[in-house]
Design a protein around this motif. Structure first.
Motif, short mmCIF file in Angstrom:
data_model
loop_
_atom_site.label_atom_id
_atom_site.label_comp_id
_atom_site.label_asym_id
_atom_site.label_seq_id
_atom_site.Cartn_x
_atom_site.Cartn_y
_atom_site.Cartn_z
N GLU A 157 0.84 -1.20 0.00
CA GLU A 157 0.00 0.00 0.00
C GLU A 157 0.87 1.26 0.00
OE1 GLU A 157 -2.10 -2.86 3.03
OE2 GLU A 157 -0.06 -2.22 2.54
N SER A 158 0.32 2.31 -0.52
CA SER A 158 0.97 3.62 -0.48
C SER A 158 -0.10 4.69 -0.56
CB SER A 158 1.97 3.76 -1.62
OG SER A 158 1.34 3.65 -2.87
N GLY A 159 0.30 5.93 -0.28
CA GLY A 159 -0.61 7.05 -0.43
C GLY A 159 -1.19 7.60 0.85
N GLY A 160 -0.89 6.98 1.96
CA GLY A 160 -1.40 7.50 3.22
C GLY A 160 -0.71 8.80 3.59
N GLY A 161 -1.24 9.44 4.63
CA GLY A 161 -0.65 10.69 5.08
C GLY A 161 -1.58 11.45 5.98
N LEU A 162 -1.26 12.72 6.16
CA LEU A 162 -2.05 13.61 7.00
C LEU A 162 -2.89 14.52 6.13
CD1 LEU A 162 -2.66 14.90 9.78
CD2 LEU A 162 -0.66 16.37 9.40
N VAL A 163 -4.17 14.63 6.45
CA VAL A 163 -5.08 15.47 5.68
C VAL A 163 -6.06 16.12 6.64
CG1 VAL A 163 -6.70 13.58 5.23
CG2 VAL A 163 -6.59 15.53 3.65
N GLN A 164 -6.52 17.29 6.29
CA GLN A 164 -7.51 17.96 7.11
C GLN A 164 -8.90 17.38 6.87
OE1 GLN A 164 -7.15 22.19 6.33
NE2 GLN A 164 -5.75 22.43 8.05
N ALA A 165 -9.75 17.52 7.85
CA ALA A 165 -11.12 17.06 7.70
C ALA A 165 -11.75 17.72 6.47
CB ALA A 165 -11.93 17.40 8.94
N CYS A 208 -2.70 0.20 -3.97
CA CYS A 208 -2.27 -1.12 -3.52
C CYS A 208 -1.74 -1.86 -4.75
CB CYS A 208 -3.43 -1.89 -2.91
SG CYS A 208 -3.02 -3.61 -2.49
N ALA A 209 -0.44 -2.07 -4.76
CA ALA A 209 0.19 -2.78 -5.87
C ALA A 209 0.31 -4.26 -5.51
CB ALA A 209 1.56 -2.18 -6.15
N ALA A 210 -0.20 -5.10 -6.39
CA ALA A 210 -0.19 -6.55 -6.15
C ALA A 210 0.84 -7.21 -7.06
CB ALA A 210 -1.57 -7.13 -6.41
N LYS A 216 -1.71 -2.75 -14.43
CA LYS A 216 -0.70 -2.44 -13.42
C LYS A 216 -0.85 -3.30 -12.16
CE LYS A 216 -0.12 2.40 -14.81
NZ LYS A 216 -0.18 3.81 -14.36
N ASN A 217 -1.85 -4.17 -12.15
CA ASN A 217 -2.13 -4.97 -10.95
C ASN A 217 -2.24 -4.08 -9.72
OD1 ASN A 217 -2.31 -7.43 -12.21
ND2 ASN A 217 -0.21 -8.05 -11.73
N THR A 218 -2.95 -2.99 -9.87
CA THR A 218 -3.04 -2.01 -8.80
C THR A 218 -4.51 -1.66 -8.54
OG1 THR A 218 -0.88 -1.07 -9.31
CG2 THR A 218 -2.37 0.30 -8.04
N VAL A 219 -4.83 -1.54 -7.27
CA VAL A 219 -6.16 -1.13 -6.85
C VAL A 219 -6.03 0.19 -6.10
CG1 VAL A 219 -8.14 -1.71 -5.40
CG2 VAL A 219 -7.00 -3.48 -6.71
N TYR A 220 -7.01 1.06 -6.31
CA TYR A 220 -6.97 2.40 -5.72
C TYR A 220 -8.19 2.60 -4.81
CZ TYR A 220 -3.80 3.01 -9.64
OH TYR A 220 -2.78 2.86 -10.55
N LEU A 221 -8.00 3.44 -3.81
CA LEU A 221 -9.11 3.87 -2.98
C LEU A 221 -9.07 5.39 -2.91
CD1 LEU A 221 -11.49 2.91 -1.20
CD2 LEU A 221 -9.95 3.18 0.77
N GLY A 256 -1.61 -6.53 2.99
CA GLY A 256 -0.46 -5.63 2.93
C GLY A 256 -0.05 -5.21 4.33
N GLN A 257 0.98 -4.38 4.38
CA GLN A 257 1.52 -3.95 5.67
C GLN A 257 0.75 -2.77 6.25
OE1 GLN A 257 2.68 -2.97 2.81
NE2 GLN A 257 2.96 -0.77 3.03
N GLY A 258 -0.08 -2.13 5.44
CA GLY A 258 -0.89 -1.02 5.91
C GLY A 258 -0.25 0.33 5.65
N THR A 259 -1.10 1.33 5.53
CA THR A 259 -0.62 2.70 5.37
C THR A 259 -1.46 3.60 6.29
OG1 THR A 259 -0.12 4.46 3.77
CG2 THR A 259 -2.13 3.19 3.38
N GLN A 260 -0.79 4.49 6.99
CA GLN A 260 -1.46 5.32 7.99
C GLN A 260 -2.17 6.50 7.32
OE1 GLN A 260 -1.59 5.07 11.56
NE2 GLN A 260 -3.10 6.72 11.30
N VAL A 261 -3.42 6.69 7.69
CA VAL A 261 -4.18 7.86 7.27
C VAL A 261 -4.60 8.60 8.54
CG1 VAL A 261 -6.32 8.67 6.22
CG2 VAL A 261 -5.01 6.81 5.14
N THR A 262 -4.22 9.87 8.60
CA THR A 262 -4.57 10.68 9.75
C THR A 262 -5.38 11.88 9.27
OG1 THR A 262 -2.56 10.02 10.92
CG2 THR A 262 -3.71 11.99 11.72
N VAL A 263 -6.56 12.05 9.83
CA VAL A 263 -7.44 13.14 9.44
C VAL A 263 -7.54 14.09 10.63
CG1 VAL A 263 -9.69 13.80 8.53
CG2 VAL A 263 -8.73 11.54 7.99
N SER A 264 -7.05 15.29 10.44
CA SER A 264 -7.06 16.28 11.53
C SER A 264 -8.34 17.10 11.49
CB SER A 264 -5.85 17.18 11.42
OG SER A 264 -5.91 17.92 10.21
N SER A 265 -8.77 17.51 12.68
CA SER A 265 -10.02 18.28 12.77
C SER A 265 -9.75 19.78 12.70
CB SER A 265 -10.73 17.95 14.08
OG SER A 265 -9.89 18.21 15.17
#
Length: 122
Positions: A6-14, A22-24, A76-81, A113-122
């Motif tokens: 997985e990739s693409g996680g990060g910090l984002v505002q509400a 997700c690359a397979a 690309k054997n890839t799934v997106y969210l 997968g190993q997971g990717t962190q998504v943090t949504v700040s208020s």
């Protein structure tokens, strides 16, 4: 064996958006379905969305319907969210999974997968 990254996680505002990938690799033909789950601290892993490699069938958790989009690129054997209008309570580690059927429980999914962190700040 199927490997998922997985990739693409990060910090984002509400209210903001993020797109996870997700690359397979490996024996991807052995899994009909790709799914996304998420797990917040102290909570159980919960289903978010799923898609079949063939066809257009998708499944979403009620909590994300109308805001999240799951898609795939077979070449690309890839799934997106694509996650839109994110809420602070959606802060979690997001996992990609591969399995034989599109169900909302974790047990039928064989590969994770190993997971990717998504943090949504208020």
């Amino acid at each position: 064996q199927v490997q998922l990254v997985e990739s693409g996680g990060g910090l984002v505002q509400a209210g903001g958006s993020l797109r996870l990938s997700c690359a397979a690799s490996g024996r991807t033909f052995s899994s009909n379905v790709m799914a996304w789950f998420r797990q917040a601290p102290g909570k159980e892993r919960e289903f978010v969305a799923a898609i079949r490699w063939c066809g257009r069938s998708t499944v979403f958790a009620d909590s994300v319907k109308g805001r999240f989009i799951i898609s795939r690129d077979n070449a690309k054997n890839t799934v997106y969210l694509q996650m839109n209008s994110l809420k602070p309570e959606e802060t979690a580690v997001y996992y990609c999974a591969a399995g034989p059927v599109a169900v909302t429980t974790t047990s039928p999914y064989d590969y994770w997968g190993q997971g990717t962190q998504v943090t949504v700040s208020s």
